[in-house]
Design an enzyme around this catalytic site. Structure first.
Site, PDB file in Angstrom:
ATOM      1  CG  ASP A 139      -9.272  35.893  37.910  1.00 56.69           C
ATOM      2  OD1 ASP A 139      -8.292  36.545  38.299  1.00 56.69           O
ATOM      3  OD2 ASP A 139      -9.330  34.655  37.935  1.00 56.69           O
ATOM      4  CE1 TYR A 198      -7.759  29.425  35.593  1.00 58.48           C
ATOM      5  CE2 TYR A 198      -8.763  31.549  35.175  1.00 58.48           C
ATOM      6  CZ  TYR A 198      -8.148  30.673  36.036  1.00 58.48           C
ATOM      7  OH  TYR A 198      -7.929  31.046  37.337  1.00 58.48           O
ATOM      8  CD1 TRP A 201     -11.379  21.005  39.295  1.00 58.14           C
ATOM      9  CD2 TRP A 201     -11.207  22.685  40.751  1.00 58.14           C
ATOM     10  NE1 TRP A 201     -12.336  21.951  38.966  1.00 58.14           N
ATOM     11  CE2 TRP A 201     -12.245  22.990  39.836  1.00 58.14           C
ATOM     12  CE3 TRP A 201     -10.914  23.605  41.757  1.00 58.14           C
ATOM     13  CZ2 TRP A 201     -12.994  24.171  39.900  1.00 58.14           C
ATOM     14  CZ3 TRP A 201     -11.661  24.787  41.820  1.00 58.14           C
ATOM     15  CH2 TRP A 201     -12.685  25.054  40.894  1.00 58.14           C
TER      16      TRP A 201
END
Ligand code: A2P
Length: 282
Positions: free
Chosen positions: A22, A27, A199
């Protein structure tokens, strides 16, 4: 994460047996993921078709005319010809441009009005062009899924919806809705996240410290992490645990040699707090 650690981790993961990877442009390590896949193909360890790579369309790229060029950019970074799955990362859009998190002079996010159905049509075109074998979504609620499913002239349904899912956030209603529509739920943060305060809502207790998960683990000589992952796959939720540690990468793969009883599944289901770690406040 330090440069190169993603490359190493993906290679270890492939050697361990992982095939679903994934990723996402945001990223900032897709070049390392692509390199790891290509090196493993060159070594003869795997073929391209053994790998299932998921890429994601970021919020600043929702206008339909940006979708294909954005996927092409990802493919260029990966140095691959196609992704197995391309998904809309979030159902809301930011202002297009170079800033990944565009903000105004007051530090407020600059949103962008787009039509999710138009974005979806551009995703369909990517599939038709062979750049993505399948297309899906992420962080969509039922209403947003219905918007796509009910779109006049829909060519392809989303094959999957990637959302937070684990024993403390079991998503029973969304899971049932997606089951009815043949949409696979891919559960992110299946271990309860890295608890990074920038986050993650860390006021919710750490999942892997849970006494029930640990007690059940003891019975099978498994860790709480393995029990959490086993729980998800046993209820049909795909898991994408993150680890950059070789021992834990291997540990998270050792979940196919035991199974939880119906009673244990119910016990774990009852841990649901309906509180998400990843609040996505933007
Ligand atoms: P690390 O990369 O050092 O292994 P999630 O998949 O829910 O996002 O959780 C990821 C977090 O869990 C990361 O901080 C990761 O750290 C940690 N982690 C991954 N696998 C395990 C495990 N088997 N046991 C404990 N922590 C783990």
């Amino acid at each position: 994460t330090p440069k190169g650690s993603c490359l190493e981790s993906v290679k270890i993961a492939i050697d361990t047996g992982y095939r679903h990877i994934d990723g996402a442009f945001v990223y900032y390590n897709e070049h390392e993921v692509g390199q790891a896949i290509r090196e493993k193909i060159a070594e003869g360890k795997i073929k391209r078709e053994d790998i299932f790579y998921c890429g994601k369309l970021w919020n600043t790229c929702h206008p339909p005319e940006l979708v294909r060029p954005t996927l092409e950019k990802t493919l260029k970074i990966l140095q691959l010809d196609y992704v197995d799955l391309y998904i809309i990362e979030l159902p809301m859009a930011f202002k297009p441009g170079d800033a990944i998190y565009p903000k105004d002079e007051n530090g407020k996010f600059i949103y962008h009005e787009t039509d999710l159905c138009a974005t979806w049509e551009a995703m369909e075109a990517c599939k038709d062009a062979g750049l993505a074998k399948s297309i899906g979504v992420s962080n969509f609620n039922r209403r947003q899924l219905e918007m796509i499913l009910n779109k006049p002239g829909l060519k392809y349904k989303p094959v999957s919806n990637q959302v937070e899912c684990h024993p403390y956030f079991t998503q029973p209603k969304l899971l049932e809705f997606c089951r009815q529509h043949d949409i696979v739920i891919v559960g992110y943060s299946p271990l309860g996240t890295s608890r990074d305060e920038t986050w993650v809502n860390v006021s919710s207790p750490p999942l892997l410290k849970d006494p029930v998960l640990n007690a059940i683990g003891k019975k099978y000589k498994k860790t709480a992490a393995q029990v959490a992952l086993r729980f998800s796959i046993q209820r049909g939720v795909v898991v994408i645990p993150k680890s950059f540690n070789s021992q834990r990468i291997r540990e998270n793969f050792q979940i196919f040699d035991f199974s939880l009883t119906e009673k244990e599944m119910k016990e774990i289901e009852a841990l649901n707090k309906n509180v998400r770690y990843v609040e996505l406040l933007m």
